[in-house]
Design a protein around this motif. Structure first.
Motif, PDB file in Angstrom:
ATOM      1  N   ARG A 182       0.829  -1.204   0.000  1.00 36.15           N
ATOM      2  CA  ARG A 182       0.000   0.000   0.000  1.00 36.15           C
ATOM      3  C   ARG A 182       0.863   1.253   0.000  1.00 36.15           C
ATOM      4  NH1 ARG A 182      -3.359  -3.502   1.481  1.00 36.15           N
ATOM      5  NH2 ARG A 182      -5.546  -3.116   0.986  1.00 36.15           N
ATOM      6  N   ALA A 187       2.039   1.717  -3.467  1.00 37.12           N
ATOM      7  CA  ALA A 187       0.950   2.200  -4.327  1.00 37.12           C
ATOM      8  C   ALA A 187       0.593   3.646  -4.022  1.00 37.12           C
ATOM      9  CB  ALA A 187      -0.280   1.311  -4.157  1.00 37.12           C
ATOM     10  N   PHE A 209       0.480   2.377 -11.497  1.00 31.46           N
ATOM     11  CA  PHE A 209       0.767   1.040 -11.018  1.00 31.46           C
ATOM     12  C   PHE A 209      -0.529   0.238 -11.103  1.00 31.46           C
ATOM     13  CE2 PHE A 209       4.339   2.455  -7.865  1.00 31.46           C
ATOM     14  CZ  PHE A 209       5.150   2.750  -8.952  1.00 31.46           C
ATOM     15  N   MET A 229      -2.743  -3.058  -9.176  1.00 28.74           N
ATOM     16  CA  MET A 229      -2.741  -3.812  -7.926  1.00 28.74           C
ATOM     17  C   MET A 229      -3.828  -4.870  -7.973  1.00 28.74           C
ATOM     18  SD  MET A 229      -2.357  -2.186  -4.201  1.00 28.74           S
ATOM     19  CE  MET A 229      -2.287  -3.120  -2.699  1.00 28.74           C
ATOM     20  N   PHE A 262      -5.850  -7.385  -5.459  1.00 27.05           N
ATOM     21  CA  PHE A 262      -6.101  -7.569  -4.028  1.00 27.05           C
ATOM     22  C   PHE A 262      -6.490  -9.005  -3.741  1.00 27.05           C
ATOM     23  CE2 PHE A 262      -6.806  -3.187  -5.037  1.00 27.05           C
ATOM     24  CZ  PHE A 262      -6.353  -2.481  -3.946  1.00 27.05           C
ATOM     25  N   ALA A 289     -11.543  -7.187  -5.053  1.00 20.05           N
ATOM     26  CA  ALA A 289     -12.039  -5.810  -5.061  1.00 20.05           C
ATOM     27  C   ALA A 289     -12.636  -5.405  -6.401  1.00 20.05           C
ATOM     28  CB  ALA A 289     -10.925  -4.842  -4.650  1.00 20.05           C
ATOM     29  N   ARG A 325      -8.038  -6.587 -15.145  1.00 19.10           N
ATOM     30  CA  ARG A 325      -8.319  -5.183 -14.896  1.00 19.10           C
ATOM     31  C   ARG A 325      -7.044  -4.414 -14.562  1.00 19.10           C
ATOM     32  NH1 ARG A 325     -11.999  -3.279  -9.860  1.00 19.10           N
ATOM     33  NH2 ARG A 325     -10.229  -4.089  -8.701  1.00 19.10           N
ATOM     34  N   SER A 326      -6.176  -5.032 -13.765  1.00 26.25           N
ATOM     35  CA  SER A 326      -4.968  -4.299 -13.370  1.00 26.25           C
ATOM     36  C   SER A 326      -3.953  -4.244 -14.505  1.00 26.25           C
ATOM     37  CB  SER A 326      -4.366  -4.936 -12.123  1.00 26.25           C
ATOM     38  OG  SER A 326      -4.007  -6.263 -12.412  1.00 26.25           O
TER      39      SER A 326
END
Lengths: 531, 371
Positions: B66, B69, B96, B98, B100, B104, B165-166
Motif C-alpha cells: 500500500r 501504491a 501502477f 494492484m 487484491f 475488489a 483489470r490491473s
C-alpha cells in the motif's frame, strides 16, 4: 485531517438543526405545558384518565398477543420452508406496513359492511384488535422470519447428532436463539398498538378512547392544550418504559449470531405441508380479505358494480367544502416536498452516520426518535410550538411537509447508511490505483450504491407522507386537507354516498402507495435495511 | 538478477544507484497505532522481474504494498521509480496496478466494465477500450465474459478478472497482494502457472506479497524474506533453499530440523559429538561460511535428506509416518535426541525400529538469528 473534521461537522449541522427545531423544540414545548402542576394532578388523578389508560394498555396487549400467535407460525414457514408462492407471500406481507391507517380502517369498515357485521362490530374493541393484527402481523412474521432464515443451522444439526429430537432441538436450541428477535419485534408492535391513532379514531368511535385520541380531542376539538399536554406526558412515560425495557433486556440477553446462511428447504411430510398451507391461509385472511373488501366496496354503488363512486369524487356533489381531488393534489404536493426535504436532510445525516464510531450512532439515534414518538406527538408539538414568532409556521404551507419529513428521514438514513458502509475501503483503493482521483472515486465507487439506497428511502418517505394521518390531523389547515384527512371527513359523515366515496378515495391512496412501494422494490439491494 | 549479494535488503547495488531501473523502496518507516509496521524496510524490484515479498501473516507485507501504491504515506524513507521520487505523486497518478486478495471488483459493474475501468480513467477511446478489454480477457482465459455480472464469478474467475483489470492500462509495476490466498489448492497452482506465463510474456515488473513460500518460489524470480518490518534477506529461490544462512530463514522455509548441540566442539575444532554419532563440521554444507571460523557452539540445520537408513547407524524408532502426494516423511527418534524428519520409503511404519546416520553434506551451519 482538521479540514476533514470541519467538513463533517458542517455536514452534521444541517440535519441536527432540522431535528432540533422541528422535533426537539416542539417536544420540549409539550413538556413545558404538561408539567404545569395543577393540570397534571387534575388530569392524571382523573378517574376518566385512568379508564382511558386502562383501555389503551389492554387493547395494546391483546392486539400484540393475538398478533404473535398468528405471526410466529408464518415466520417459521417463511424461514425454513421453500414453497411455491413464497415470494408472493413475502410481497403480501409488505402491504400492511405501507398502508395508511385511514385506508386500513376503511378496509375494515368495508369488510364489516360486506359481511353484514357493521352493526355488531363497528365501534367495538374487536374491530380495533382486528385492524391492529392486520397492521402488525407482517411486522413480526417478516422480521422474525428474516432473522430465523439467516440463523446458522449448524448448532441445530449438532443437537440432533447429540441425540436431541426435533421438538427438543427446537425448544432448547432454536427457540432461545429466536427470543431476541421475537422480543424486539414484539416491543415494536406493542409500541405501535399503544400509540395507534387513526384506527382507534375511526373504528373505535367516541366510546373507545385511548391516550392518543384523547390528546387529539383535547387539543383540536376542545382547545385545552394543557390537558392535552399532560396526557401527552403520560403517553411519553409509557413509550419510554416500553423502549427502555426492550433495549435493556436486549442488551442483557443479546448474543451475537452469525447471520447469513439461508437454509430453507422444500416441505417434507404432511405436517410441513400443512404448516405452509396454514401460513398462506392466515396471510390471505388477515391481509388479503380486508383489502379485497375495500376494493369491492369502492366499486359497489346502488346495488351494482361501477366506477360511480370514483366519478362522484370529481363531480362536485360531495358533502365537503374541499373537493377530494383537491385533497389528492394537496397530498401529492406535500409528499413531494416532504420527500425532497427528507432526501436531502437524510442524505447529509447518512453521510455523517456512515462514519463509524460512538458519536455517529448517537447521531443516528437522534433521527430515529421521531419515528418512535408517534404522529400525534409530532403534530401536537408542532401545533403548540411553531405557532408563535420567531417560528410562526401555523399558517405556512410548509408545516405539513416538514413534519412528514421528520418521519421520512429515518427511512432515508436506514436505507442509505448500509449502502455507504458496505463500500469496502479496498474498492476505493482499487479505483485509486487504477487512476481515479479522490473525487472520481466517490463518484464511481460510493455514489452508485448510495443512490440505490437513497431511492429506497426516498420512496418510503414519499409513501409515508402520502398516508400520514396522526400528525396531519393536528396541523393541516382546514382548507388544505390531505387525502387521509379527506377520507376521514367522508367517513365521519352519514350516508352511503359518502361511504362509497371514502372507499373510492381509499383505493386511490392504496394504489398510490402500492405504486411507490413497487417502485422501491426495484431499487432494493439484497441485504439492505428491511422496514 | 542478483546472486547472493551480501547487503541486507538491497539488490545488486548500493541505494541510489539501484533505483535507476525499476522500483526502489528506501529505508521506509511506518507505524500504525503505535506499532512500527515498516521498520527501515528497503527493497528493489528490477524491471521485467517478479519479486516476491515473503513473510508471516501480519508482518507488514500488505502495508508495504500500500505504501508503494501511494495509499499509505511512510513516516520516513522514500519510494523511487526508475530513480524518480514518488512522494508527491498520489496513487491515481502512479500508473501502477494492484491485485487484491479479495479481488475488489466493483460490484455494480460487469466484467467488461471492471476491466475497462482503468482505461476509462485514462480517457482511452471507447472502441480502443473494447479492443483492449477483449485482449485482456483473452489473455486471462475469460473470452466472452464481458457482459457477465461479477457476482456470478467463481473465486478463480474473479481473480482473473482482477488481474485483467490491473493489466489493462499497462501498469509500470504490478502489485499482487496475496492474490491466491482465498482460493483452494488446485485452483491456486493452476492460476499461479497462468500468471507466471502471462507476466513473463508481457515482461511485466511485479511485486508479489505472500505468506506461502511455495507460492512465492513458484511465481517469483527473486524472493525477499521479511522480518520485524524490514527485509531480512533477498535471493533467488534456489539460493535461499540451498543456503538459508540463519535459523529464521531455515525455520520459515521449513527446510528441516534445527538443532543446537549442548556439548561444544572437540578441541581440534571440526568434530562434534551428537546423539547420532560424531559429525565432521568441516564437511558440512555451508557455502557462505566456508572461510569463516566456526563458532564453538554451532547451530545446525538437519535436512530430511541428511537422515539415512544405514546398517551400522544409531538405533532409533519411527515415531510418525506422514504421506504427502510426492513423498513419504518419517519422524525418527534416537535415544536422548530430538526427533528428526527424513524421507522414508513405503516400508517404514510407525513403531518400527531402525538404525540411522547423518550425512554431513546435507547439514547446514546457521547463524543464530531467529524470528
Amino acid at each position: 485531517m482538521k479540514s476533514h473534521r470541519l467538513r463533517l461537522l458542517a455536514l452534521a449541522a444541517i440535519p441536527a438543526a432540522f431535528v432540533g427545531i422541528f422535533f426537539l423544540y416542539p417536544l420540549a414545548t409539550i413538556l413545558r405545558h404538561g408539567f404545569d402542576a395543577s393540570t397534571l394532578a387534575q388530569t392524571w388523578g382523573n378517574p376518566a384518565t385512568a379508564g382511558v389508560l386502562r383501555f389503551t394498555v389492554t387493547q395494546a396487549l391483546a392486539s400484540t398477543g393475538l398478533c404473535l400467535l398468528l405471526a410466529l407460525p408464518t415466520a417459521a414457514a417463511l424461514a425454513r420452508l421453500r414453497f411455491r408462492g413464497r415470494r408472493l407471500l413475502n410481497a403480501l406481507l409488505v402491504v400492511p406496513f405501507v398502508l395508511p391507517t385511514v385506508v386500513v380502517a376503511a378496509a375494515f369498515l368495508s369488510l364489516m359492511d360486506s359481511l353484514g357485521l357493521t352493526d355488531r362490530f363497528r365501534h367495538t374493541t374487536w374491530a380495533i384488535i382486528a385492524a391492529h393484527v392486520f397492521f402488525n402481523y407482517a411486522v413480526i412474521a417478516r422480521s422474525v422470519g428474516a432473522f430465523w432464515s439467516q440463523l446458522d443451522t449448524a448448532p441445530e444439526q449438532a443437537a440432533r447428532v447429540l441425540g436431541a429430537g426435533r421438538v427438543r432441538t427446537f425448544t432448547t436450541v432454536t427457540l432461545p436463539r429466536l427470543i431476541p428477535a421475537i422480543a424486539a419485534s414484539t416491543a415494536i408492535v406493542l409500541l405501535f398498538n399503544f400509540t395507534s391513532f387513526g384506527v382507534i379514531l375511526i373504528l373505535g368511535g367516541p366510546r373507545r378512547a385511548t391516550l392518543e385520541t384523547e390528546i387529539w380531542r383535547f387539543a383540536v376539538q376542545r382547545i385545552e392544550f394543557d390537558v392535552a399536554a399532560s396526557l401527552a406526558l403520560l403517553q411519553l412515560v409509557f413509550v419510554l418504559v416500553i423502549v427502555t425495557a426492550s433495549t435493556v433486556w436486549q442488551r442483557r440477553r443479546g448474543v451475537p449470531e452469525h447471520l447469513g446462511a439461508h437454509s430453507a428447504s422444500a416441505p417434507r411430510g404432511a405436517a410441513q405441508r400443512l404448516a405452509v398451507l396454514a401460513a398462506c391461509l392466515t396471510a390471505v385472511v388477515v391481509i388479503g380479505m380486508p383489502v379485497a373488501a375495500l376494493v369491492e366496496r369502492s366499486l359497489r354503488h346502488s346495488g351494482g358494480y361501477s366506477f360511480e363512486n370514483f366519478r362522484l369524487l370529481g363531480a362536485g356533489t360531495h358533502a365537503m367544502s374541499v373537493s377530494p381531488l383537491t385533497a389528492l393534489g394537496n397530498s401529492l404536493t406535500f409528499a413531494l416536498a416532504a420527500t425532497a426535504i427528507a432526501g436531502s436532510v437524510g442524505l447529509a445525516a447518512a453521510a455523517v452516520v456512515s462514519r463509524s464510531g460512538g458519536a455517529a450512532s448517537a447521531f443516528e439515534g437522534l433521527f430515529l426518535v421521531p419515528l418512535g414518538a408517534s404522529g400525534v406527538l409530532l403534530g401536537f408539538g408542532a401545533l403548540l410550538a411553531l405557532d408563535a414568532p420567531p417560528l410562526d409556521l401555523r399558517l405556512s404551507w410548509w408545516l405539513v411537509p416538514i413534519t412528514h419529513a421528520l418521519i421520512g428521514i429515518p427511512f432515508v438514513i436506514r436505507s442509505t447508511v448500509p449502502a455507504l458502509r458496505a463500500v469496502s475501503e479496498r474498492l476505493r483503493e482499487a479505483a485509486a490505483v487504477l487512476g481515479a482521483s479522490p473525487r472520481r472515486v466517490w463518484r464511481e465507487v460510493d455514489l452508485p450504491p448510495a443512490l440505490r439506497g437513497l431511492a429506497v428511502g426516498v420512496g418510503f418517505a414519499f409513501a409515508v407522507s402520502l398516508g400520514e394521518f396522526g400528525a396531519t390531523a393536528f396541523i393541516a389547515r382546514p382548507e388544505r386537507p390531505t387525502l387521509p384527512l379527506a377520507i376521514f371527513r367522508l367517513l365521519s359523515r352519514p350516508g352511503q354516498a359518502n361511504f362509497g366515496q371514502a372507499m373510492a378515495l381509499s383505493v386511490i391512496l392504496l394504489a398510490l402507495v402500492a405504486g411507490a412501494v413497487l417502485l422501491i422494490d426495484r431499487f432494493r439491494l439484497p441485504g439492505s435495511a428491511d422496514f | 538478477m542478483i546472486a547472493g549479494s551480501g547487503e541486507k535488503g538491497f539488490g545488486r547495488a548500493a541505494p541510489g544507484k539501484a533505483s535507476a531501473d525499476g522500483l526502489a523502496a528506501e529505508r521506509l518507516w511506518l507505524s500504525l497505532g503505535g506499532a512500527d509496521i515498516l521498520a527501515d524496510l528497503s527493497l528493489t524490484a528490477p524491471l521485467g522481474e517478479t519479486t516476491a515479498l515473503l513473510g508471516p501473516s501480519g508482518c507488514g507485507k500488505s502495508t508495504f504494498l500500500r505504501t508503494v501504491a501511494g495509499l499509505l504515506r511512510p513516516q520516513s524513507g522514500r519510494v523511487l521509480w526508475c530513480g524518480n521520487d514518488l512522494r508527491s505523486l498520489p496513487p491515481h497518478r502512479r500508473r501502477f496496478g494492484m491485485v487484491f486478495q479479495d479481488h475488489a471488483l466493483l460490484p455494480h459493474r460487469n466484467v467488461g466494465d471492471n476491466v475497462a475501468f482503468g482505461l476509462r480513467m485514462q480517457g482511452v477511446e471507447p472502441s480502443q477500450r473494447r479492443r483492449r478489454v477483449g485482449e485482456m480477457l483473452a489473455l486471462t482465459n475469460l473470452s466472452g465474459y464481458e457482459k457477465r455480472s461479477v457476482s456470478t464469478l467463481s473465486g478463480g474467475e474473479a481473480q482473473r478478472v482482477a488481474l485483467a483489470r490491473s493489466l489493462a492500462p499497462e501498469p509500470r509495476l504490478l502489485l499482487l497482494d496475496e492474490p491466491f490466498a482465498a482460493l483452494d489448492r488446485p485452483l491456486q497452482s493452476q492460476l499461479i502457472d497462468d500468471i507466471r506465463r502471462i507476466l513473463s510474456n508481457l515482461g511485466q515488473t511485479a511485486v508479489h506479497v505472500t505468506h506461502d513460500h511455495a507460492e512465492a518460489f513458484s511465481l517469483a524470480t527473486r524472493v525477499a524474506l521479511m522480518l520485524n518490518g524490514a527485509v531480512h534477506r533477498v535471493g533467488e529461490p534456489g539460493e535461499l533453499i540451498s543456503d538459508p544462512r540463519d535459523a529464521y530463514t531455515a525455520e520459515f522455509l521449513r527446510l528441516g530440523v534445527i538443532w543446537s548441540p549442548e556439548i561444544p566442539l572437540r578441541e581440534d575444532g571440526t568434530l562434534l559429538e551428537s546423539p547420532w554419532g560424531v559429525l565432521d563440521v568441516s564437511r558440512m554444507n555451508s557455502p557462505s561460511r566456508i572461510s569463516t571460523e566456526l563458532p564453538s557452539q554451532p547451530l545446525l540445520l538437519i535436512r530430511p535428506s541428511a537422515v539415512l537408513l544405514v546398517a551400522d547407524g544409531v538405533p532409533a524408532k519411527v515415531s510418525d509416518v506422514k504421506v504427502t502426494p510426492n513423498r513419504i516423511h518419517a519422524t525418527v527418534q534416537a535415544k536422548d535426541a530430538p526427533p528428526l524428519e527424513m524421507y522414508a520409503d513405503k516400508n517404514m511404519h510407525t513403531g518400527m525400529r531402525c538404525t540411522v546416520a547423518l550425512d554431513p553434506r546435507e547439514i547446514c551451519l546457521l547463524e543464530q538469528i531467529s524470528g
